[in-house]
Design a protein around this motif. Structure first.
Motif, mmCIF file in Angstrom:
data_model
loop_
_atom_site.group_PDB
_atom_site.id
_atom_site.type_symbol
_atom_site.label_atom_id
_atom_site.label_comp_id
_atom_site.label_asym_id
_atom_site.label_seq_id
_atom_site.Cartn_x
_atom_site.Cartn_y
_atom_site.Cartn_z
ATOM 1 N N VAL A 270 0.833 -1.206 0.000
ATOM 2 C CA VAL A 270 0.000 0.000 0.000
ATOM 3 C C VAL A 270 0.865 1.252 0.000
ATOM 4 O O VAL A 270 0.594 2.215 -0.732
ATOM 5 C CB VAL A 270 -0.947 -0.010 1.216
ATOM 6 N N GLU A 271 1.904 1.258 0.789
ATOM 7 C CA GLU A 271 2.795 2.426 0.842
ATOM 8 C C GLU A 271 3.390 2.720 -0.528
ATOM 9 O O GLU A 271 3.464 3.877 -0.966
ATOM 10 C CB GLU A 271 3.901 2.183 1.858
ATOM 11 N N SER A 272 3.827 1.674 -1.236
ATOM 12 C CA SER A 272 4.440 1.861 -2.547
ATOM 13 C C SER A 272 3.429 2.339 -3.580
ATOM 14 O O SER A 272 3.689 3.282 -4.332
ATOM 15 C CB SER A 272 5.083 0.552 -3.014
ATOM 16 N N VAL A 273 2.257 1.696 -3.635
ATOM 17 C CA VAL A 273 1.258 2.067 -4.648
ATOM 18 C C VAL A 273 0.727 3.472 -4.403
ATOM 19 O O VAL A 273 0.494 4.238 -5.355
ATOM 20 C CB VAL A 273 0.114 1.038 -4.685
ATOM 21 N N LYS A 274 0.541 3.854 -3.153
ATOM 22 C CA LYS A 274 0.091 5.217 -2.869
ATOM 23 C C LYS A 274 1.146 6.237 -3.315
ATOM 24 O O LYS A 274 0.803 7.353 -3.712
ATOM 25 C CB LYS A 274 -0.202 5.369 -1.383
ATOM 26 N N LEU A 295 -3.837 -9.931 -5.569
ATOM 27 C CA LEU A 295 -3.067 -8.694 -5.411
ATOM 28 C C LEU A 295 -3.797 -7.505 -6.035
ATOM 29 O O LEU A 295 -3.862 -6.419 -5.441
ATOM 30 C CB LEU A 295 -1.687 -8.856 -6.048
ATOM 31 N N VAL A 296 -4.362 -7.715 -7.213
ATOM 32 C CA VAL A 296 -5.119 -6.645 -7.865
ATOM 33 C C VAL A 296 -6.296 -6.222 -6.994
ATOM 34 O O VAL A 296 -6.570 -5.027 -6.803
ATOM 35 C CB VAL A 296 -5.610 -7.101 -9.260
ATOM 36 N N ALA A 297 -7.017 -7.191 -6.438
ATOM 37 C CA ALA A 297 -8.169 -6.882 -5.595
ATOM 38 C C ALA A 297 -7.749 -6.097 -4.356
ATOM 39 O O ALA A 297 -8.406 -5.119 -3.970
ATOM 40 C CB ALA A 297 -8.878 -8.172 -5.186
ATOM 41 N N LEU A 298 -6.652 -6.496 -3.730
ATOM 42 C CA LEU A 298 -6.187 -5.802 -2.526
ATOM 43 C C LEU A 298 -5.757 -4.375 -2.827
ATOM 44 O O LEU A 298 -6.055 -3.439 -2.069
ATOM 45 C CB LEU A 298 -5.039 -6.587 -1.889
ATOM 46 N N VAL A 299 -5.047 -4.186 -3.934
ATOM 47 C CA VAL A 299 -4.622 -2.837 -4.311
ATOM 48 C C VAL A 299 -5.836 -1.956 -4.598
ATOM 49 O O VAL A 299 -5.906 -0.793 -4.186
ATOM 50 C CB VAL A 299 -3.678 -2.882 -5.531
ATOM 51 N N GLN A 300 -6.819 -2.509 -5.295
ATOM 52 C CA GLN A 300 -8.027 -1.735 -5.593
ATOM 53 C C GLN A 300 -8.762 -1.371 -4.299
ATOM 54 O O GLN A 300 -9.250 -0.251 -4.142
ATOM 55 C CB GLN A 300 -8.937 -2.554 -6.515
ATOM 56 N N GLU A 301 -8.838 -2.286 -3.358
ATOM 57 C CA GLU A 301 -9.549 -2.034 -2.107
ATOM 58 C C GLU A 301 -8.854 -0.970 -1.257
ATOM 59 O O GLU A 301 -9.515 -0.147 -0.618
ATOM 60 C CB GLU A 301 -9.652 -3.338 -1.301
#
Length: 346
Positions: A270-274, A295-301
């Motif tokens: 989450v830290e990296s994607v944000k 992983l895609v679902a978690l990033v989207q959430e």
């Protein structure tokens, strides 16, 4: 990396040697640690990972088992419940299917259904993935199967330093751990292309492994390559493929090596994607219902309002493993680079 020896010396090791060192260290520290499986004793395993352990610790601590995966895992469950810490090898990950009921119905559930009266502190090692022309029954990447099973921990290292530390942590864990070992990385970090030589681990920093005891937490990802433009979530061999893609395309990608697939280090993701606002997921296994979908679902959430482009997936084909076309089947740097560019241009 959590180290418990003070300033240990570092020596060049392949991943094979690092895994062997982990078992050696733990067998020396704990008489309850035993190693067995097909050909792992006198022969030292088909990839020689257990070479020398039987000679050093004897035939009651490192021994061969029949060609019976259900029996190997089933006896390990009993030994673990009794107080031992078995480390068993399934010769190729493709061979685990006969042991499915033992893994899912017994090992994964033992601690929970017994209200912790019993536990299954056991490690199941499995060479996985393609790249050696092993064909359909020697090249699969079944990690998504294990991450779906509650009660199992699933690990896949990308380098010798992590491999040793993670295997030590797995052996010490009181829950069953599926330890997947990418065969393409056994002897060196691959540059992502099948027509280029493998770089020896001795020439890479991640091939210089601390001697003695240390562990890497089973809940931690690593920032393999810092970057600001896009986050790549990957693990195992694909860490090196993604690195080659970003380097050759000149893209400032941050590559997150998950290391532990479950439990997952969601905070690092989450830290990296944000920070980057973009995400590409890469894995070798078949695309549909692969671990990348989770992983895609978690990033989207968790990162939806920070995303500046759709999340991309790069994975294997939705076909049975193609022996003659395996280098086209799993992602290479060109396919990963195309996904990175699409994400940046979106």
């Amino acid at each position: 990396m959590a180290q418990h020896d003070k300033d240990p010396a570092r020596v060049p090791m392949t991943m094979i040697q690092a895994l062997r060192s982990a078992m050696d260290v733990m067998m020396a520290r704990d008489d309850n640690v035993i190693v067995y499986g097909q050909d792992v004793g006198y022969f030292g395993g088909v990839f020689r990972v257990t070479e020398g352990l039987q000679a050093k610790y004897g035939k009651t601590r490192c021994f061969d088992a029949p060609i019976n995966e259900s029996g190997i895992v089933g006896t390990a469950i009993g030994m673990a419940a009794y107080g031992l810490r078995p480390v068993v090898e399934i010769q190729f990950a493709d061979y685990f299917y006969p042991a499915t009921d033992q893994i899912v119905s017994e090992a994964a559930r033992l601690r929970h259904r017994s209200a912790s009266d019993f536990s299954a502190p056991m490690t199941i090692r499995m060479p996985c993935g393609g790249g050696i022309y092993g064909g359909q029954t020697h090249s699969q990447s079944p990690e998504a199967f294990f991450t779906h099973v509650c009660g199992l921990r699933t690990v896949m290292p990308s380098n010798p330093v992590d491999a040793k530390g993670l295997l030590i942590a797995a052996i010490e864990c009181d829950d069953p751990v599926i330890f997947l070992e990418p065969k393409r990385l056994y002897n060196g970090p691959f540059d992502g292309h099948h027509d280029r030589p493998v770089v020896p681990w001795s020439r890479h920093e991640l091939g210089k492994v601390p001697e003695g005891y240390y562990s890497v937490p089973l809940t931690s990802a690593a920032v393999f390559r810092p970057g600001k433009a896009v986050t790549v979530l990957t693990y195992g061999t694909m860490v090196w493929v993604a690195e080659a893609a970003a380097r050759e395309a000149g893209i400032d990608a941050e590559i997150i090596d998950l290391r532990s697939l479950w439990p997952l280090d969601l905070d690092t993701i989450v830290e990296s994607v944000k920070k980057t606002g973009r995400c590409v997921v890469v894995h070798e296994a078949t695309r549909t219902s692969g671990f990348g979908a989770e992983l895609v679902a978690l990033v989207q959430e968790h990162c939806f309002y920070h995303l500046e482009a759709p999340i991309e997936r790069v994975a294997g084909w939705d076909t049975p493993y193609p022996h003659a076309q395996e280098w086209a089947y799993f992602p290479g740097p060109s396919r990963v680079a195309e996904a990175l560019k699409r994400t940046l241009e979106a």
